[in-house]
Motif scaffolding. Structure first.
Motif, PDB file in Angstrom:
ATOM      1  N   ILE A 142       0.838  -1.214   0.000  1.00 51.38           N
ATOM      2  CA  ILE A 142       0.000   0.000   0.000  1.00 51.38           C
ATOM      3  C   ILE A 142       0.863   1.249   0.000  1.00 51.38           C
ATOM      4  O   ILE A 142       0.635   2.212  -0.766  1.00 51.38           O
ATOM      5  CB  ILE A 142      -0.937  -0.022   1.209  1.00 51.38           C
ATOM      6  N   ILE A 143       1.888   1.263   0.867  1.00 48.48           N
ATOM      7  CA  ILE A 143       2.760   2.447   0.945  1.00 48.48           C
ATOM      8  C   ILE A 143       3.474   2.683  -0.390  1.00 48.48           C
ATOM      9  O   ILE A 143       3.540   3.822  -0.906  1.00 48.48           O
ATOM     10  CB  ILE A 143       3.773   2.275   2.087  1.00 48.48           C
ATOM     11  N   GLN A 144       4.017   1.588  -0.949  1.00 46.33           N
ATOM     12  CA  GLN A 144       4.727   1.728  -2.224  1.00 46.33           C
ATOM     13  C   GLN A 144       3.790   2.186  -3.337  1.00 46.33           C
ATOM     14  O   GLN A 144       4.180   2.980  -4.221  1.00 46.33           O
ATOM     15  CB  GLN A 144       5.372   0.396  -2.603  1.00 46.33           C
ATOM     16  N   GLY A 145       2.534   1.705  -3.300  1.00 43.73           N
ATOM     17  CA  GLY A 145       1.572   2.131  -4.333  1.00 43.73           C
ATOM     18  C   GLY A 145       1.291   3.614  -4.252  1.00 43.73           C
ATOM     19  O   GLY A 145       1.260   4.315  -5.283  1.00 43.73           O
ATOM     20  N   HIS A 146       1.084   4.116  -3.046  1.00 45.89           N
ATOM     21  CA  HIS A 146       0.796   5.546  -2.912  1.00 45.89           C
ATOM     22  C   HIS A 146       2.034   6.395  -3.182  1.00 45.89           C
ATOM     23  O   HIS A 146       1.929   7.520  -3.687  1.00 45.89           O
ATOM     24  CB  HIS A 146       0.247   5.821  -1.509  1.00 45.89           C
ATOM     25  N   VAL A 147       3.211   5.874  -2.814  1.00 47.76           N
ATOM     26  CA  VAL A 147       4.442   6.610  -3.161  1.00 47.76           C
ATOM     27  C   VAL A 147       4.571   6.726  -4.677  1.00 47.76           C
ATOM     28  O   VAL A 147       4.972   7.777  -5.228  1.00 47.76           O
ATOM     29  CB  VAL A 147       5.665   5.915  -2.553  1.00 47.76           C
ATOM     30  N   HIS A 148       4.212   5.622  -5.373  1.00 48.24           N
ATOM     31  CA  HIS A 148       4.268   5.671  -6.847  1.00 48.24           C
ATOM     32  C   HIS A 148       3.278   6.688  -7.388  1.00 48.24           C
ATOM     33  O   HIS A 148       3.583   7.434  -8.356  1.00 48.24           O
ATOM     34  CB  HIS A 148       3.960   4.278  -7.405  1.00 48.24           C
ATOM     35  N   LEU A 149       2.059   6.769  -6.773  1.00 49.91           N
ATOM     36  CA  LEU A 149       1.072   7.749  -7.224  1.00 49.91           C
ATOM     37  C   LEU A 149       1.556   9.177  -6.975  1.00 49.91           C
ATOM     38  O   LEU A 149       1.307  10.093  -7.777  1.00 49.91           O
ATOM     39  CB  LEU A 149      -0.269   7.510  -6.515  1.00 49.91           C
ATOM     40  N   LEU A 150       2.247   9.383  -5.836  1.00 46.73           N
ATOM     41  CA  LEU A 150       2.770  10.720  -5.555  1.00 46.73           C
ATOM     42  C   LEU A 150       3.893  11.082  -6.508  1.00 46.73           C
ATOM     43  O   LEU A 150       4.088  12.277  -6.844  1.00 46.73           O
ATOM     44  CB  LEU A 150       3.272  10.782  -4.104  1.00 46.73           C
ATOM     45  N   SER A 151       4.637  10.051  -6.951  1.00 47.86           N
ATOM     46  CA  SER A 151       5.722  10.322  -7.898  1.00 47.86           C
ATOM     47  C   SER A 151       5.191  10.605  -9.299  1.00 47.86           C
ATOM     48  O   SER A 151       5.873  11.252 -10.115  1.00 47.86           O
ATOM     49  CB  SER A 151       6.688   9.122  -7.955  1.00 47.86           C
ATOM     50  N   HIS A 152       3.971  10.132  -9.617  1.00 48.12           N
ATOM     51  CA  HIS A 152       3.359  10.359 -10.939  1.00 48.12           C
ATOM     52  C   HIS A 152       1.956  10.915 -10.714  1.00 48.12           C
ATOM     53  O   HIS A 152       0.952  10.218 -10.899  1.00 48.12           O
ATOM     54  CB  HIS A 152       3.296   9.059 -11.740  1.00 48.12           C
ATOM     55  N   PRO A 153       1.858  12.156 -10.280  1.00 48.00           N
ATOM     56  CA  PRO A 153       0.547  12.737  -9.941  1.00 48.00           C
ATOM     57  C   PRO A 153      -0.379  12.915 -11.135  1.00 48.00           C
ATOM     58  O   PRO A 153      -1.591  13.024 -10.960  1.00 48.00           O
ATOM     59  CB  PRO A 153       0.922  14.086  -9.315  1.00 48.00           C
ATOM     60  N   ALA A 154       0.184  12.902 -12.325  1.00 50.36           N
ATOM     61  CA  ALA A 154      -0.655  13.192 -13.498  1.00 50.36           C
ATOM     62  C   ALA A 154      -1.708  12.098 -13.694  1.00 50.36           C
ATOM     63  O   ALA A 154      -2.874  12.391 -14.017  1.00 50.36           O
ATOM     64  CB  ALA A 154       0.217  13.308 -14.746  1.00 50.36           C
ATOM     65  N   GLY A 155      -1.346  10.854 -13.529  1.00 42.93           N
ATOM     66  CA  GLY A 155      -2.323   9.778 -13.763  1.00 42.93           C
ATOM     67  C   GLY A 155      -2.956   9.242 -12.500  1.00 42.93           C
ATOM     68  O   GLY A 155      -3.590   8.178 -12.528  1.00 42.93           O
ATOM     69  N   SER A 156      -2.809   9.920 -11.347  1.00 46.23           N
ATOM     70  CA  SER A 156      -3.316   9.427 -10.081  1.00 46.23           C
ATOM     71  C   SER A 156      -4.786   9.769  -9.914  1.00 46.23           C
ATOM     72  O   SER A 156      -5.180  10.927 -10.136  1.00 46.23           O
ATOM     73  CB  SER A 156      -2.512  10.005  -8.918  1.00 46.23           C
ATOM     74  N   PRO A 157      -5.644   8.794  -9.512  1.00 48.86           N
ATOM     75  CA  PRO A 157      -7.056   9.103  -9.241  1.00 48.86           C
ATOM     76  C   PRO A 157      -7.254   9.780  -7.903  1.00 48.86           C
ATOM     77  O   PRO A 157      -8.357  10.226  -7.590  1.00 48.86           O
ATOM     78  CB  PRO A 157      -7.723   7.721  -9.269  1.00 48.86           C
ATOM     79  N   LEU A 158      -6.200   9.824  -7.056  1.00 51.40           N
ATOM     80  CA  LEU A 158      -6.281  10.416  -5.727  1.00 51.40           C
ATOM     81  C   LEU A 158      -5.457  11.683  -5.663  1.00 51.40           C
ATOM     82  O   LEU A 158      -4.460  11.851  -6.388  1.00 51.40           O
ATOM     83  CB  LEU A 158      -5.783   9.434  -4.668  1.00 51.40           C
TER      84      LEU A 158
END
Length: 442
Positions: free
Chosen positions: A265-281
């Protein structure tokens, strides 16, 4: 009397009673004394008076002969009594002799039976596969020991006889020796006394003792029977170590599974923070999820530390209905949409004293297990109630205590458990799932 009748009458009188005293008064003298004695024989019961003689002489002779007869008769009676007494005494002695003979026969049979019994006991004692020994009760001096007992302790019989267990330093635990001695002195047998004995080489043997007192040669002795369970104890220790290692392995697997889920979970959200353009959150939502999972990881670490240090729980007074209400939203997310669930809470539920975090973990894990048991959906019911345990219930369940209690029940319509799983439900870290389907510490 005439000569022709002297001898026939005398013979006739003697035939009537040989004890008669016969006095013959005669005026005939043509027979000499030798002729008379030759015909009648010499006897102290025959007197012949030849005339002339005085009457007084006849009277005195009659008195003397009467007294002689009386004394002879009295003597005869006494001899008869003595003969009868001797005969009676002889019969008594014969009866006593027969009794003594019979008693001697019985005693001989008893002695042979005792010797046979002692021979059987000695043979059974010497050849018994169990170590056995005999010692006096008061002085605790060894009297005998069979081969197996000598082999177990390493002492030959010659070194044991006349010595005590204290002399040989057999008891590493003095309390076990005192327990054995006090029990036997109270005329009670000893059964299944677990202790250890020290051998001649200094090695310790785990044993189970049984002892009984008996009388021998007027003194109390102790028959000691020993079961050497050293091998069984070692196997049990090895089994417990293996079970501990297996439990540790399950614990490690569960911890790794839970931490791996949290890190995912942590790694998934870190990945989303690193690529904010395609993040649904939004970044804030991802950070909140990371913070939540980090707190769960911290709680898991705290649980592990409490478990390893065996620290007590932190109970506090709480309302179970309130606790379940706070968990409602989280439990709804856990069970999914295919499971219909409802809560039935009893009003005015008594307060309880419990560790809140542990109780939340128990409820969560029960709900998760219920969800896993209903892969195609089903029904889940969480119910609270106040129950009263009366003395009748206590009689059926000795571990229960009478009084008022709060009951929490979680019921599902899932697959249930097979009998083998039911037997292991309280085993730490046990899971019926396969290794690829580990459910973590729950």
């Amino acid at each position: 009397p005439p000569r022709s009748t002297l001898f026939p009458y005398t013979t006739l009188f003697r035939s009537c009673d040989p004890r008669l005293q016969i006095v013959i008064c005669t005026a005939y003298s043509d027979l000499s004394w030798e002729d008379i004695f030759k015909r009648l024989g010499r006897s102290d019961k025959l007197v012949i008076l030849k005339k002339p003689f005085e009457n007084i002489e006849v009277f005195q002779l009659a008195c003397a002969l009467s007294e002689k007869w009386r004394l002879a008769h009295q003597l005869h009676s006494q001899l008869a009594d003595l003969d009868q007494l001797a005969e009676q005494r002889t019969r008594e002695l014969e009866a006593v002799h027969a009794g003594l003979k019979a008693e001697a026969v019985e005693r001989g049979l008893a002695v042979r039976a005792l010797q046979s019994s002692e021979a059987r006991f000695a043979k059974a004692f010497d050849k018994s596969p169990l170590p056995m020994a005999i010692q006096t009760l008061d002085s605790e001096v060894w009297i005998d020991a069979n081969e197996r007992f000598q082999q177990m302790l390493g002492y030959p019989l010659q070194e044991m006889l006349g010595r005590t267990a204290a002399d040989l330093e057999l008891w590493p635990d003095p309390l076990a020796r005192l327990t054995l001695r006090s029990t036997l002195q109270a005329n009670e047998p000893v059964r299944l006394l677990e202790t250890r004995l020290r051998t001649r080489s200094g090695e310790f043997r785990d044993v189970v003792l049984a002892a009984e007192t008996f009388e021998m040669n007027g003194a109390r002795h102790v028959l000691l029977i020993v079961q050497d369970v050293t091998r069984q104890v070692r196997l049990e220790r090895q089994l417990r170590r293996a079970q501990k290692m297996e439990a540790v392995g399950r614990l490690a697997t569960g911890v790794a599974h839970d931490f791996n889920n949290m890190l995912t979970i942590i790694q998934g959200h870190v990945h989303l923070l690193s690529h904010p353009a395609g993040s649904p959150l939004t970044p804030m939502e991802s950070l909140e999820q990371i913070a939540t999972v980090s707190e769960q990881a911290a709680c898991l670490t705290r649980y592990l530390l409490e478990f390893s240090r065996k620290q007590p729980m932190r109970p506090k007074v709480l309302n179970l209905n309130t606790l379940l209400t706070h968990l409602n939203s989280m439990l709804t997310r856990l069970i999914g949409e295919d499971i219909e669930w409802q809560c039935q809470f009893e009003d005015s539920l008594p307060l309880i004293e419990a560790d809140e975090n542990s109780l939340e973990q128990v409820i969560t894990q029960l709900v998760v297990k219920a969800r896993d048991a209903m892969p195609d959906g089903g029904q889940l019911l969480i119910r609270t109630a106040a129950v009263r345990i009366d003395p009748t219930e206590v009689a059926r369940h000795p571990e229960a205590r009478s009084g008022t209690y709060v009951c929490l029940s979680i019921t599902d319509t899932g697959l249930g458990m097979d009998p083998d799983t039911v037997l292991r439900i309280f085993e730490p870290f046990f899971t019926p799932k396969e290794a690829s389907q580990d459910g973590g510490l729950g």
